[in-house]
Scaffold this active site. Structure first.
Site, PDB file in Angstrom:
ATOM      1  N   GLU A 170      -2.879  25.581   0.703  1.00 34.69           N
ATOM      2  CA  GLU A 170      -2.529  27.345   0.646  1.00 34.69           C
ATOM      3  C   GLU A 170      -2.172  27.745  -0.520  1.00 34.69           C
ATOM      4  O   GLU A 170      -2.238  28.768  -0.817  1.00 34.69           O
ATOM      5  CB  GLU A 170      -1.826  27.705   1.964  1.00 34.69           C
ATOM      6  CG  GLU A 170      -0.181  27.724   1.720  1.00 34.69           C
ATOM      7  CD  GLU A 170       0.225  26.254   2.213  1.00 34.69           C
ATOM      8  OE1 GLU A 170      -0.484  25.343   2.238  1.00 34.69           O
ATOM      9  OE2 GLU A 170       1.331  26.261   2.429  1.00 34.69           O
ATOM     10  N   CYS A 221       2.531  19.568   4.805  1.00 30.16           N
ATOM     11  CA  CYS A 221       3.834  19.272   4.143  1.00 30.16           C
ATOM     12  C   CYS A 221       4.917  18.820   5.307  1.00 30.16           C
ATOM     13  O   CYS A 221       4.676  17.422   5.788  1.00 30.16           O
ATOM     14  CB  CYS A 221       4.500  20.752   3.729  1.00 30.16           C
ATOM     15  SG  CYS A 221       5.789  20.072   2.677  1.00 30.16           S
ATOM     16  N   HIS A 242       0.665  21.625  -0.474  1.00 28.96           N
ATOM     17  CA  HIS A 242       0.272  22.936  -0.074  1.00 28.96           C
ATOM     18  C   HIS A 242      -0.989  23.319  -0.395  1.00 28.96           C
ATOM     19  O   HIS A 242      -1.207  23.894  -1.381  1.00 28.96           O
ATOM     20  CB  HIS A 242       1.345  23.785  -0.270  1.00 28.96           C
ATOM     21  CG  HIS A 242       2.700  23.478   0.307  1.00 28.96           C
ATOM     22  ND1 HIS A 242       2.932  24.241   1.676  1.00 28.96           N
ATOM     23  CD2 HIS A 242       3.735  22.904  -0.234  1.00 28.96           C
ATOM     24  CE1 HIS A 242       4.221  23.627   1.932  1.00 28.96           C
ATOM     25  NE2 HIS A 242       4.783  22.965   0.757  1.00 28.96           N
TER      26      HIS A 242
END
Lengths: 250, 193
Positions: free
Chosen positions: B177, B77, B175
């Site tokens: 994650e 990001c 992202h």
């Protein structure tokens, strides 16, 4: 293509889900973590947790819960309910929440939105707006119990200018009715705001979601009980919407 | 394997740590040069603001260290944006690993670009086993231009770099994650480089 989002909402009190749910195949449907994990597996795009614990000690149950949620699910989630300070938000984001939602505290102290956006970035700050129709659409606070004198569309513009990253728009008139989202209001808000709008309140059938995306121009749609009571499954809802040419992540 | 998450004043360290834990890795979170130099893999996550983050890196002299690291390095990001040459956000000079400009999205649609979007034109070992048109979760108001270093492209108002690679330097605008199984696959690919 950017997908429209489907967002289940869980009401939390003292670390437990509030509305009784009948997920017979879950060991403990009262555990927000188990329920959230189930929704994530069903391809929910995000989850909103709304903490309605009224006690001063609420943070002692909420922060550990957010940590447990973050450890379990690998999709974004938002936490709201009684958030009124930078310290509240610091604790929740550090525990693993992506975003926080502020509502009454922002009306009482609009500068809070600027402070939070500066401190954490707009992307982390959702402003929740509870709106009810009268002569005009008016903002309500305190869980929809207390009217303000602020017009909804005026407040939408103000929160965006102050740095909100997203708006969670609940129609008090439609909430709980299952007669469809407030498409007219949602469309007005979505056209006015240059930030994403989550529509909430009134989703009862799958075609209501189609309508709120097409007519209401919502970026995301939120619902609670119809998912909790398995009246609509998220998997089947997303399939239905995709077949109707709405961009959806399956 | 020693995986270090570069600590600086930006968010999402917690989420990245948890995502790595799920893959059986316990990362070290550090901003110390010696720790970074001794790492097998470095992850550079970020949510926040470009100039503040670059100032932090300069204070720690990490702006000089990072471009010379030799191990696989992954920016996420804001991390991707800081690995470019310049960001329009507060007119910030960045690390110049990728010779690209980071620009603000035009106001013709909603900003931030927030939600799940598809990635295409996948190359690079980072995207091994990831299907074309897979969805990843994005939240950002600035983007890196499409360039030769692109190993994935996303489209929101205009095409932009969803992922970049040059030598040992990898970067993702999305992202991983928070991107469910696809994101986990990409992190796994990075860990097994």
């Amino acid at each position: 293509m950017l997908a429209k989002r489907i967002i289940p909402c869980l009401d939390i009190k003292d670390g437990r889900t509030v509305k009784g749910v009948n997920f017979l195949d879950l060991r403990d449907a009262g555990d927000p973590v188990e329920l959230a994990d189930r929704y994530a597996q069903d391809s929910a795009d995000e989850i909103v947790f709304l903490d309605i614990t009224a006690t001063i000690e609420k943070r002692s149950t909420l922060v550990p819960l957010v940590e447990r949620i973050a450890n379990k699910i690998n999709i974004p989630f938002t936490v709201g309910g009684g958030i009124s300070s930078i310290a509240d938000v610091t604790a929740l984001l550090a525990a693993g929440a992506e975003k926080v939602a502020v509502n009454s505290a922002a009306i009482n102290n609009p500068g809070l939105i600027d402070q939070l956006a500066n401190e954490f970035g707009s992307q982390a700050i959702v402003v929740a707006i509870d709106s009810r129709e009268g002569d005009e659409n008016i903002v309500y606070i305190n869980g929809g119990r207390t009217p303000t004198s602020i017009r909804t569309l005026q407040w939408v513009k103000e929160v965006e200018d102050r740095g909100a990253g997203e708006i969670l728009l609940t129609s008090m008139d439609h909430d709980g009715t299952k007669r469809g989202f407030a498409n007219h209001l949602t469309r007005a808000v979505s056209q006015l705001a240059n930030i994403p709008v989550i529509a909430s309140g009134g989703g009862g059938q799958m075609n209501h979601f189609e309508e709120v995306f097409k007519e209401g121009q919502a970026d995301a749609a939120l619902a609670a009980s119809i998912f909790h009571y398995q009246e609509i499954g998220i998997v089947e809802l997303k399939k239905f919407l995709k077949e109707r040419n709405i961009p959806i992540r399956i | 394997m020693k995986v270090v998450i570069l600590k600086y004043n930006a968010g999402n360290v917690k989420s990245v740590t948890i995502a790595l834990n799920r893959l059986g890795v316990e990362p070290i979170v550090s901003d110390e040069k010696e720790v970074l130099l001794g790492a097998d893999k470095v992850i550079f996550p970020g949510v926040g603001q470009a100039s503040t983050a670059m100032n932090y890196l300069r204070d720690k002299e990490l702006d000089l260290l990072i471009p010379n690291l030799k191990m696989p390095f992954l920016g996420i990001c804001l991390g991707l944006q800081l690995m470019c040459k310049h960001s329009e956000e507060n007119d910030t000079s960045c690390l110049n690993i990728f010779p690209l400009n980071v620009l603000k999205f035009p106001a013709t649609d909603k900003v931030p670009h927030m939600g799940w979007n598809t990635i295409t034109q996948l190359t690079s070992p980072l995207m091994k086993g990831v299907a074309n048109n897979s969805y990843l979760y994005f939240v950002h108001s600035y983007y890196a231009e499409v360039a030769d270093q692109c190993v994935a492209v996303c489209d929101y108002m205009l095409p932009f770099s969803a992922a970049l690679q040059k030598d040992n330097f990898y970067a993702l605008q999305a992202h991983p994650e928070k991107s469910a199984e696809v994101g986990s696959k990409i992190l796994h690919n990075f860990l097994t480089l």
